[in-house]
Design a protein around this motif. Structure first.
Motif, PDB file in Angstrom:
ATOM      1  N   LEU A 179       0.832  -1.206   0.000  1.00 49.14           N
ATOM      2  CA  LEU A 179       0.000   0.000   0.000  1.00 49.14           C
ATOM      3  C   LEU A 179       0.867   1.256   0.000  1.00 49.14           C
ATOM      4  O   LEU A 179       0.603   2.204  -0.735  1.00 49.14           O
ATOM      5  CB  LEU A 179      -0.939   0.006   1.213  1.00 49.14           C
ATOM      6  CG  LEU A 179      -2.081  -1.002   1.172  1.00 49.14           C
ATOM      7  CD1 LEU A 179      -2.734  -1.122   2.549  1.00 49.14           C
ATOM      8  CD2 LEU A 179      -3.099  -0.609   0.119  1.00 49.14           C
ATOM      9  N   GLN A 180       1.903   1.247   0.811  1.00 54.04           N
ATOM     10  CA  GLN A 180       2.798   2.400   0.878  1.00 54.04           C
ATOM     11  C   GLN A 180       3.520   2.588  -0.451  1.00 54.04           C
ATOM     12  O   GLN A 180       3.672   3.709  -0.933  1.00 54.04           O
ATOM     13  CB  GLN A 180       3.797   2.239   2.016  1.00 54.04           C
ATOM     14  CG  GLN A 180       4.620   3.473   2.269  1.00 54.04           C
ATOM     15  CD  GLN A 180       5.425   3.374   3.548  1.00 54.04           C
ATOM     16  OE1 GLN A 180       5.353   2.400   4.281  1.00 54.04           O
ATOM     17  NE2 GLN A 180       6.214   4.391   3.814  1.00 54.04           N
ATOM     18  N   GLY A 181       3.939   1.517  -1.064  1.00 51.41           N
ATOM     19  CA  GLY A 181       4.637   1.594  -2.336  1.00 51.41           C
ATOM     20  C   GLY A 181       3.747   2.058  -3.482  1.00 51.41           C
ATOM     21  O   GLY A 181       4.239   2.546  -4.493  1.00 51.41           O
ATOM     22  N   SER A 182       2.442   1.914  -3.330  1.00 50.89           N
ATOM     23  CA  SER A 182       1.523   2.307  -4.404  1.00 50.89           C
ATOM     24  C   SER A 182       1.148   3.787  -4.357  1.00 50.89           C
ATOM     25  O   SER A 182       0.492   4.279  -5.272  1.00 50.89           O
ATOM     26  CB  SER A 182       0.250   1.462  -4.342  1.00 50.89           C
ATOM     27  OG  SER A 182      -0.543   1.841  -3.234  1.00 50.89           O
ATOM     28  N   LEU A 183       1.560   4.481  -3.317  1.00 45.94           N
ATOM     29  CA  LEU A 183       1.217   5.902  -3.202  1.00 45.94           C
ATOM     30  C   LEU A 183       1.961   6.728  -4.251  1.00 45.94           C
ATOM     31  O   LEU A 183       3.116   6.464  -4.548  1.00 45.94           O
ATOM     32  CB  LEU A 183       1.550   6.427  -1.800  1.00 45.94           C
ATOM     33  CG  LEU A 183       0.727   5.835  -0.661  1.00 45.94           C
ATOM     34  CD1 LEU A 183       1.287   6.281   0.683  1.00 45.94           C
ATOM     35  CD2 LEU A 183      -0.739   6.221  -0.789  1.00 45.94           C
ATOM     36  N   ASN A 184       1.284   7.737  -4.755  1.00 49.93           N
ATOM     37  CA  ASN A 184       1.875   8.645  -5.734  1.00 49.93           C
ATOM     38  C   ASN A 184       1.968  10.022  -5.068  1.00 49.93           C
ATOM     39  O   ASN A 184       0.985  10.751  -5.011  1.00 49.93           O
ATOM     40  CB  ASN A 184       1.019   8.699  -6.994  1.00 49.93           C
ATOM     41  CG  ASN A 184       1.644   9.534  -8.081  1.00 49.93           C
ATOM     42  OD1 ASN A 184       2.404  10.467  -7.822  1.00 49.93           O
ATOM     43  ND2 ASN A 184       1.313   9.214  -9.316  1.00 49.93           N
ATOM     44  N   ALA A 185       3.151  10.350  -4.565  1.00 44.00           N
ATOM     45  CA  ALA A 185       3.338  11.592  -3.823  1.00 44.00           C
ATOM     46  C   ALA A 185       3.097  12.821  -4.691  1.00 44.00           C
ATOM     47  O   ALA A 185       2.610  13.848  -4.201  1.00 44.00           O
ATOM     48  CB  ALA A 185       4.737  11.645  -3.212  1.00 44.00           C
ATOM     49  N   GLN A 186       3.433  12.743  -5.979  1.00 44.49           N
ATOM     50  CA  GLN A 186       3.245  13.903  -6.860  1.00 44.49           C
ATOM     51  C   GLN A 186       1.774  14.210  -7.063  1.00 44.49           C
ATOM     52  O   GLN A 186       1.362  15.355  -7.007  1.00 44.49           O
ATOM     53  CB  GLN A 186       3.927  13.676  -8.197  1.00 44.49           C
ATOM     54  CG  GLN A 186       5.431  13.682  -8.105  1.00 44.49           C
ATOM     55  CD  GLN A 186       6.081  13.396  -9.444  1.00 44.49           C
ATOM     56  OE1 GLN A 186       5.490  12.787 -10.322  1.00 44.49           O
ATOM     57  NE2 GLN A 186       7.324  13.841  -9.590  1.00 44.49           N
ATOM     58  N   LYS A 187       0.970  13.190  -7.317  1.00 53.02           N
ATOM     59  CA  LYS A 187      -0.453  13.418  -7.540  1.00 53.02           C
ATOM     60  C   LYS A 187      -1.231  13.514  -6.239  1.00 53.02           C
ATOM     61  O   LYS A 187      -2.218  14.232  -6.160  1.00 53.02           O
ATOM     62  CB  LYS A 187      -1.052  12.293  -8.394  1.00 53.02           C
ATOM     63  CG  LYS A 187      -0.636  12.331  -9.833  1.00 53.02           C
ATOM     64  CD  LYS A 187      -1.351  11.259 -10.617  1.00 53.02           C
ATOM     65  CE  LYS A 187      -0.947  11.267 -12.076  1.00 53.02           C
ATOM     66  NZ  LYS A 187      -1.616  10.194 -12.825  1.00 53.02           N
ATOM     67  N   GLY A 188      -0.802  12.772  -5.240  1.00 54.11           N
ATOM     68  CA  GLY A 188      -1.550  12.698  -3.993  1.00 54.11           C
ATOM     69  C   GLY A 188      -1.254  13.805  -3.007  1.00 54.11           C
ATOM     70  O   GLY A 188      -2.051  14.072  -2.125  1.00 54.11           O
ATOM     71  N   GLY A 189      -0.092  14.435  -3.127  1.00 53.44           N
ATOM     72  CA  GLY A 189       0.270  15.548  -2.259  1.00 53.44           C
ATOM     73  C   GLY A 189       0.172  15.213  -0.785  1.00 53.44           C
ATOM     74  O   GLY A 189       0.698  14.199  -0.315  1.00 53.44           O
ATOM     75  N   GLU A 190      -0.527  16.059  -0.055  1.00 50.61           N
ATOM     76  CA  GLU A 190      -0.639  15.927   1.398  1.00 50.61           C
ATOM     77  C   GLU A 190      -1.368  14.636   1.789  1.00 50.61           C
ATOM     78  O   GLU A 190      -1.005  13.988   2.770  1.00 50.61           O
ATOM     79  CB  GLU A 190      -1.386  17.139   1.964  1.00 50.61           C
ATOM     80  CG  GLU A 190      -1.441  17.170   3.471  1.00 50.61           C
ATOM     81  CD  GLU A 190      -2.157  18.400   4.008  1.00 50.61           C
ATOM     82  OE1 GLU A 190      -2.338  18.462   5.234  1.00 50.61           O
ATOM     83  OE2 GLU A 190      -2.549  19.280   3.219  1.00 50.61           O
TER      84      GLU A 190
END
Length: 169
Positions: free
Chosen positions: A62-73
């Motif tokens: 789940l953590q690896g699937s996060l997209n920090a650029q699109k998901g932001g905060e």
């Protein structure tokens, strides 16, 4: 029989939407944690450890699937929650502490339910146009990162409340 079930599951995974896969991951982690609690009661330490390890693997996915650029905060807060859950599970595994497992179950259930709410047709990605598909494969959208604004607000509130509770004791 096992091979048939495995083939069915593989087909289900490859033909399921990203939102449904996400919910399946949460359901799997929650199942492993409930089973781990049962193994704690039975004093089956080896099986308890295996089940908690499986839940930790799901959290890592789940953590690896996060997209920090699109998901932001929102993505950053989810990353922190997954890390907190992983830490609590490692402590629960060492201490045989069902209360810590229950805390993680509560957090994951809340996140799972929030994603289930946005995994509805009104938030589903639009089908690609024929012009898009003629240019090659269309990349999948990341529903976790482009979730409804109300989900972001809810998750931020949940993260803040959980952080405050953690600091309080």
């Amino acid at each position: 029989m096992y091979k048939a079930a495995q083939a069915y599951f593989q087909t289900q995974v490859t033909t399921t939407t990203q939102g449904d896969l996400l919910i399946m991951l949460f359901d799997g982690a929650l199942k492993f944690l409930r089973q781990a609690k049962e193994r704690m009661d039975a004093k089956d330490y080896a099986k308890k450890g295996i089940l908690i390890s499986k839940a930790l693997d799901v959290l890592a996915e789940l953590q690896g699937s996060l997209n920090a650029q699109k998901g932001g905060e929102l993505a950053e807060n989810l990353r922190k929650l997954y890390l907190l859950c992983s830490t609590k599970l490692l402590m629960a595994n060492m201490r045989m502490d069902q209360k810590l497992v229950d805390e993680v179950i509560g957090v994951l259930t809340g996140i799972r339910d929030a994603f289930a709410q946005i995994n509805t047709p009104e938030f589903a990605p639009k089908a690609p146009s024929p012009a898009q598909t003629s240019r090659g494969p269309v990349p999948l959208t990341n529903q976790t990162a482009v979730a409804a604004p109300s989900l972001g607000a809810s998750m931020n509130k949940a993260f803040s409340a959980y952080s405050q509770a953690k600091k309080a004791g």
